[in-house]
Design a protein around this motif. Sequence first.
Motif, PDB file in Angstrom:
ATOM      1  N   LYS A  72      11.652  -0.643 -40.980  1.00  0.00           N
ATOM      2  CA  LYS A  72      11.567   0.095 -41.127  1.00  0.00           C
ATOM      3  C   LYS A  72      10.259  -0.328 -41.498  1.00  0.00           C
ATOM      4  O   LYS A  72       8.666   0.139 -41.267  1.00  0.00           O
ATOM      5  CB  LYS A  72      11.545   1.077 -42.543  1.00  0.00           C
ATOM      6  CG  LYS A  72      12.640   2.004 -41.844  1.00  0.00           C
ATOM      7  CD  LYS A  72      13.178   3.115 -43.313  1.00  0.00           C
ATOM      8  CE  LYS A  72      14.344   3.562 -42.690  1.00  0.00           C
ATOM      9  NZ  LYS A  72      15.020   4.204 -44.058  1.00  0.00           N
ATOM     10  N   SER A  73      10.436  -1.689 -42.397  1.00  0.00           N
ATOM     11  CA  SER A  73       8.575  -2.480 -42.572  1.00  0.00           C
ATOM     12  C   SER A  73       7.863  -2.293 -42.051  1.00  0.00           C
ATOM     13  O   SER A  73       6.352  -3.032 -41.475  1.00  0.00           O
ATOM     14  CB  SER A  73       8.849  -3.175 -43.835  1.00  0.00           C
ATOM     15  OG  SER A  73       8.321  -4.453 -44.465  1.00  0.00           O
ATOM     16  N   LEU A 186      -2.169  -2.100 -45.333  1.00  0.00           N
ATOM     17  CA  LEU A 186      -1.022  -1.643 -46.133  1.00  0.00           C
ATOM     18  C   LEU A 186       0.302  -0.789 -45.545  1.00  0.00           C
ATOM     19  O   LEU A 186      -0.418   0.771 -45.715  1.00  0.00           O
ATOM     20  CB  LEU A 186      -1.075  -1.585 -47.543  1.00  0.00           C
ATOM     21  CG  LEU A 186      -1.116  -2.940 -48.075  1.00  0.00           C
ATOM     22  CD1 LEU A 186      -2.062  -2.432 -49.348  1.00  0.00           C
ATOM     23  CD2 LEU A 186      -0.215  -3.514 -48.281  1.00  0.00           C
ATOM     24  N   PRO A 187       1.250   0.018 -45.389  1.00  0.00           N
ATOM     25  CA  PRO A 187       1.961   0.586 -45.368  1.00  0.00           C
ATOM     26  C   PRO A 187       1.519   1.630 -45.754  1.00  0.00           C
ATOM     27  O   PRO A 187       1.849   1.771 -46.714  1.00  0.00           O
ATOM     28  CB  PRO A 187       3.375   0.252 -44.745  1.00  0.00           C
ATOM     29  CG  PRO A 187       3.086  -1.385 -44.320  1.00  0.00           C
ATOM     30  CD  PRO A 187       2.231  -1.339 -45.376  1.00  0.00           C
ATOM     31  N   GLY A 188       0.549   2.751 -45.171  1.00  0.00           N
ATOM     32  CA  GLY A 188       1.129   4.286 -45.697  1.00  0.00           C
ATOM     33  C   GLY A 188       2.052   4.987 -46.085  1.00  0.00           C
ATOM     34  O   GLY A 188       3.099   5.097 -45.570  1.00  0.00           O
ATOM     35  N   MET A 189       2.096   6.136 -47.073  1.00  0.00           N
ATOM     36  CA  MET A 189       3.748   7.007 -46.494  1.00  0.00           C
ATOM     37  C   MET A 189       4.374   7.885 -46.031  1.00  0.00           C
ATOM     38  O   MET A 189       4.819   7.782 -45.598  1.00  0.00           O
ATOM     39  CB  MET A 189       3.256   7.975 -48.220  1.00  0.00           C
ATOM     40  CG  MET A 189       4.540   8.504 -48.766  1.00  0.00           C
ATOM     41  SD  MET A 189       5.232   7.704 -49.541  1.00  0.00           S
ATOM     42  CE  MET A 189       6.519   8.716 -48.986  1.00  0.00           C
ATOM     43  N   LYS A 190       2.712   7.994 -44.953  1.00  0.00           N
ATOM     44  CA  LYS A 190       3.482   8.857 -43.054  1.00  0.00           C
ATOM     45  C   LYS A 190       3.730   8.064 -42.847  1.00  0.00           C
ATOM     46  O   LYS A 190       4.424   7.802 -41.871  1.00  0.00           O
ATOM     47  CB  LYS A 190       1.838   9.528 -43.457  1.00  0.00           C
ATOM     48  CG  LYS A 190       1.621  10.459 -43.838  1.00  0.00           C
ATOM     49  CD  LYS A 190       0.014  11.243 -42.526  1.00  0.00           C
ATOM     50  CE  LYS A 190       0.093  12.794 -43.909  1.00  0.00           C
ATOM     51  NZ  LYS A 190      -1.188  12.819 -44.268  1.00  0.00           N
ATOM     52  N   ILE A 192       5.007   4.977 -42.982  1.00  0.00           N
ATOM     53  CA  ILE A 192       6.824   4.792 -43.587  1.00  0.00           C
ATOM     54  C   ILE A 192       7.920   5.402 -43.614  1.00  0.00           C
ATOM     55  O   ILE A 192       8.337   5.393 -42.920  1.00  0.00           O
ATOM     56  CB  ILE A 192       6.434   4.108 -45.354  1.00  0.00           C
ATOM     57  CG1 ILE A 192       6.069   3.233 -45.980  1.00  0.00           C
ATOM     58  CG2 ILE A 192       8.211   4.278 -45.864  1.00  0.00           C
ATOM     59  CD1 ILE A 192       5.416   3.166 -47.452  1.00  0.00           C
ATOM     60  N   LEU A 193       7.190   7.185 -43.743  1.00  0.00           N
ATOM     61  CA  LEU A 193       8.131   7.962 -43.122  1.00  0.00           C
ATOM     62  C   LEU A 193       8.440   8.097 -42.081  1.00  0.00           C
ATOM     63  O   LEU A 193       9.443   8.262 -40.961  1.00  0.00           O
ATOM     64  CB  LEU A 193       7.489   9.743 -43.574  1.00  0.00           C
ATOM     65  CG  LEU A 193       7.749   8.787 -45.232  1.00  0.00           C
ATOM     66  CD1 LEU A 193       6.810  10.792 -45.173  1.00  0.00           C
ATOM     67  CD2 LEU A 193       9.211   9.711 -46.133  1.00  0.00           C
TER      68      LEU A 193
END
Lengths: 255, 382
Positions: A72-73, A186-190, A192-193
Amino acid sequence: MKVIVCYKVVPEELKIEVNPDRSLSFKNVEWKLSQYDLNAVEAAMQLVEAVGGKASALTVGDQKVENSKLKKSILARGPEDLYLVKDEQLKEADTNLTAAALAGAVMKIGFDLVLCGEGSSDLYAQQVGIQLGELLKVPVINAVSKITPDGDRLIIERSLEDEIEILEVSLPAVLSVTADINVTRLPGMKEILAAGKKPVIEWDLNKIGMGHDLPKVETISTLAPEQVERNKILIEGDSELQIAELVEYIRRELK
Amino acid sequence: MDFRKTEEQELLLESIQELVERNVPESYIKECDEKCLPLTKLQEALIESGFIMIGIPEEYGGTPVDVTTMVLIGELMSSLGVGHSMLSNALQVDDALSFCSPEQQKVVMHYLLTTGINAFCLGITEPQAGSDNGAIATTAVRRGDGKVVINGHKCFITNADRAPYIMCVARTENPIDERHKFSMWLVPMNSPGIKIRHMHKVGIRMSTLCEVYLEDVVVDETALMGKDGYGFIQLMKNFEVERLIIAASSLGMAEGAYNDAVAYANQRVQFGKPIGSYQLIQEKIVRMAIKIENMKNIVYKTAWEKDNNIDISISSALAKLYCSEAAFEVCDEAMQLFGGIGYTSEHRVSRFWRDSRMHRIGGGTNEIMIHVAGRAILKKFK
């Protein structure tokens, strides 16, 4: 442009412990994405965002590459899909075997450009990108500090010791980028989901046309350096005499 | 029960931690604290990265998250020394969006996205109306020509000098009953008749605290927020979660102070040995660790309850009460462990100590938490 970005799963170096016999313990180690490969991912995303196309991520290794959080990362950082070559024979693979497995996968996926980090943040041999280019028989350039698309080719800057070399490279090609080529996003919440929903394609060595009985370097032992008591010698001042004294100490130690 | 974070939560927390470490070094936080300036670099980074939209409803372009995730973010950011204001802003904005007019919604969202802070300061407290907020005396009188005249004196108003508006709670003319005696008005802070006076705080100095005097301030009737007479009722949506976020923030500060203190106990040498080798110091560390564990348990459990639609009217009050006290005790012991340097502004432990003291007062005093939880607990046994 079809870009494949390669990454390695490496141990969190701060969690590696040294056993009393100087061997290394990975018992409490968490696994992470090799730091320098993240710059390659960022470079891939910037290219695809500039000229269109698709970025895919690729890694090879043993069961560690299956780490769900790391999958996922990497996908949260932008690539559309992820290719894994998972095979126990790739456990502790040397640079040659790693490059061969990457080459097999890259040819199966199809590509215009392959991007690698400057080296892995565990062993930092800086070999895989170069060997991969050789195996694929395409132009390969390392120490790339800037990539500018220019029609069907790329303008490349290489940071050398005291100059910047500018090269034109035709595609397909393999590039290894430096750690200062960009600042990684940096991965944001969206993101990451969304990462958990992106496709992951898993192969073993057979699937990419690599037989068994692979040549492999056998590691007999890995030991941490012996711990030495510090001498704690203080030389105060900056006169010629004191500098000579310091040099004399260093010379004696090096003998 | 499962205390593991989800992979998504872990990745999100890693991103936020890296964002703070990249953009907001300790030297900058220290400077802002000393000069009472906002953490502008943090706000800019939160806007650029989109994290400012966490907790904002999806229809406004935000990313709603569950309460557990909010609590984890609040804990992390407070432990890194940058406080939990991003989350309290998100809750206040979420509150406002649920009842204010489309024009007011536009103002609120535009300001959040361009400055990273809330467009309005909360104008509730008055000198005679602290915990007893029913004693609010500010009036809003309709003049009959579409205009409203507001008169009153607000105090302890956070960021009144930075927000372009005040969400001013005022008495309603002719209320239908006791429950509907207040209304809220979105009043521009640059309106003629508004004066502010700064109050210097012990801690949380990156935000300001002001008195606000409103003298014959004239606004349009359209400045009404939500429904006439529904002042506090409209603010009930998130108030329990706000308490829980304060508890999480207390926990975070305690963790920040504890991490520093334990590392220092291993480094600091007295009488030829690291002070951590002395049992008096070990006892401090162990008791701090227990308090942190207890705080985590109550904060995470309450968040889990809220996410599972279990009533948290008691547990959120207990969490806020316990964590604000325990966190201050942990910060105080951390300061003690640091000795002389801990009592100076050279080390951030003194800032945690000053800042954590706030949470026993703000967000409803701890005495009010006892009032809330005590009555509710007794009622359950009747």
